[in-house]
Design a protein around this motif. Structure first.
Motif, short mmCIF file in Angstrom:
data_model
loop_
_atom_site.label_atom_id
_atom_site.label_comp_id
_atom_site.label_asym_id
_atom_site.label_seq_id
_atom_site.Cartn_x
_atom_site.Cartn_y
_atom_site.Cartn_z
N LEU A 38 4.56 -8.24 -31.52
CA LEU A 38 4.02 -9.59 -31.53
C LEU A 38 5.07 -10.66 -31.82
CD1 LEU A 38 0.60 -9.02 -33.29
CD2 LEU A 38 1.04 -9.41 -30.87
N THR A 39 6.15 -10.30 -32.48
CA THR A 39 7.15 -11.34 -32.77
C THR A 39 7.73 -11.89 -31.47
OG1 THR A 39 8.80 -9.61 -33.11
CG2 THR A 39 7.79 -10.57 -35.07
N ASN A 40 7.88 -11.06 -30.48
CA ASN A 40 8.40 -11.56 -29.20
C ASN A 40 7.32 -12.29 -28.41
OD1 ASN A 40 10.94 -10.52 -29.68
ND2 ASN A 40 10.46 -8.55 -28.76
N ASN A 41 6.11 -11.77 -28.44
CA ASN A 41 5.03 -12.38 -27.67
C ASN A 41 4.63 -13.76 -28.18
OD1 ASN A 41 4.94 -10.10 -26.12
ND2 ASN A 41 3.23 -9.18 -27.21
N LEU A 42 4.69 -13.96 -29.50
CA LEU A 42 4.27 -15.23 -30.07
C LEU A 42 5.44 -16.11 -30.48
CD1 LEU A 42 1.28 -14.03 -32.27
CD2 LEU A 42 1.17 -15.34 -30.16
N ASN A 43 6.65 -15.65 -30.23
CA ASN A 43 7.84 -16.40 -30.62
C ASN A 43 7.83 -16.74 -32.11
OD1 ASN A 43 8.92 -16.43 -28.03
ND2 ASN A 43 7.65 -18.17 -27.47
N LEU A 44 7.54 -15.75 -32.91
CA LEU A 44 7.52 -15.96 -34.35
C LEU A 44 8.93 -15.89 -34.91
CD1 LEU A 44 4.46 -13.73 -35.18
CD2 LEU A 44 4.52 -16.20 -34.87
N ASN A 45 9.11 -16.44 -36.10
CA ASN A 45 10.43 -16.51 -36.70
C ASN A 45 10.55 -15.49 -37.83
OD1 ASN A 45 12.98 -17.34 -37.37
ND2 ASN A 45 12.26 -18.99 -38.70
N HIS A 46 10.62 -14.23 -37.51
CA HIS A 46 10.97 -13.20 -38.48
C HIS A 46 12.25 -12.58 -37.98
CE1 HIS A 46 10.74 -9.42 -40.79
NE2 HIS A 46 10.29 -10.25 -41.70
N ASN A 47 13.35 -13.08 -38.47
CA ASN A 47 14.68 -12.75 -37.97
C ASN A 47 14.87 -13.19 -36.52
OD1 ASN A 47 15.31 -11.55 -40.45
ND2 ASN A 47 14.37 -9.63 -39.81
N LEU A 48 14.09 -14.14 -36.09
CA LEU A 48 14.24 -14.75 -34.77
C LEU A 48 14.27 -16.26 -34.96
CD1 LEU A 48 11.51 -12.72 -32.85
CD2 LEU A 48 13.96 -12.39 -32.70
N ASN A 49 14.73 -16.99 -34.00
CA ASN A 49 14.78 -18.45 -34.15
C ASN A 49 14.04 -19.15 -33.03
OD1 ASN A 49 16.34 -18.58 -36.53
ND2 ASN A 49 18.15 -18.00 -35.36
N HIS A 50 12.95 -18.59 -32.56
CA HIS A 50 12.22 -19.22 -31.46
C HIS A 50 11.30 -20.34 -31.96
CE1 HIS A 50 13.23 -15.21 -29.73
NE2 HIS A 50 13.68 -16.02 -28.78
N ASN A 51 10.33 -20.00 -32.80
CA ASN A 51 9.40 -21.00 -33.33
C ASN A 51 9.76 -21.24 -34.79
OD1 ASN A 51 7.34 -22.50 -34.35
ND2 ASN A 51 5.69 -21.24 -33.55
N LEU A 52 10.52 -22.29 -35.02
CA LEU A 52 10.97 -22.55 -36.38
C LEU A 52 9.87 -23.10 -37.27
CD1 LEU A 52 14.51 -24.00 -35.65
CD2 LEU A 52 13.88 -21.68 -36.30
N ASN A 53 8.70 -23.35 -36.71
CA ASN A 53 7.58 -23.84 -37.52
C ASN A 53 6.67 -22.73 -38.04
OD1 ASN A 53 8.19 -26.55 -37.54
ND2 ASN A 53 7.13 -26.94 -35.62
N LEU A 54 6.87 -21.51 -37.59
CA LEU A 54 6.10 -20.37 -38.11
C LEU A 54 7.09 -19.35 -38.62
CD1 LEU A 54 3.54 -18.87 -38.73
CD2 LEU A 54 3.38 -18.21 -36.33
N ILE A 55 7.22 -19.32 -39.94
CA ILE A 55 8.24 -18.49 -40.58
C ILE A 55 7.56 -17.32 -41.27
CG2 ILE A 55 10.07 -18.46 -42.30
CD1 ILE A 55 10.26 -21.55 -41.79
#
Length: 156
Positions: A38-55
């Motif tokens: 789900l981190t890739n599908n939702l662009n979440l920010n758990h060691n990713l920098n896609h959606n900086l508003n959802l950490i």
């Protein structure tokens, strides 16, 4: 359940378009998130920098959690303890449960018991984020003097 985790993350992803969201994730929940990719599908920010508003963060200690809660505009939870802490701190709280063992947080505090319908949770959250806050107060005996009252009762 994995389906509920998907729905909750989709809701948080949507709300993150209005405000930054910090989500300390329980290890079992993180396992479901990772298993479903789900981190890739939702662009979440758990060691990713896609959606900086959802950490997504690892679980945090109690003192850090209280500091986070104290400075929050809104808390969305299914935890009983957090209902109490947000009420004491005067922070808006939406409880995603059908009942609560802490009704004083709803009757007197800042907690709204919304239920598990995530559309209703979204509606309530958007109202708070638009400034429609629930008026609440700290319940009468939540004054930090419980131990003193207990000792007086035991002595008498």
């Amino acid at each position: 359940s994995p389906e509920n985790v998907k729905k909750i993350l989709a809701l948080l992803n949507e709300l993150s378009q209005k405000r930054k969201i910090i989500f300390p994730v329980h290890p079992r929940t993180l396992s479901v998130i990772n298993d479903l990719n789900l981190t890739n599908n939702l662009n979440l920010n758990h060691n990713l920098n896609h959606n900086l508003n959802l950490i997504l963060t690892d679980p945090i200690g109690y003192i850090d959690f209280l500091a986070l809660t104290k400075n929050a505009e809104l808390v969305i939870t299914d935890s009983g303890g957090i209902q109490e802490e947000s009420t004491y701190l005067g922070v808006q709280c939406i409880t995603v449960r059908n009942n609560t063992e802490r009704p004083v947080t709803v009757v007197e505090g800042t907690n709204q018991l919304i239920g598990t319908d995530l559309e209703k949770v979204k509606e309530a959250a958007l109202k708070v984020l638009n400034g429609e806050n629930k008026t609440g107060s700290i319940p009468e005996l939540w004054d930090g003097h419980a131990a003193e009252r207990i000792v007086k009762l035991l002595i008498n």
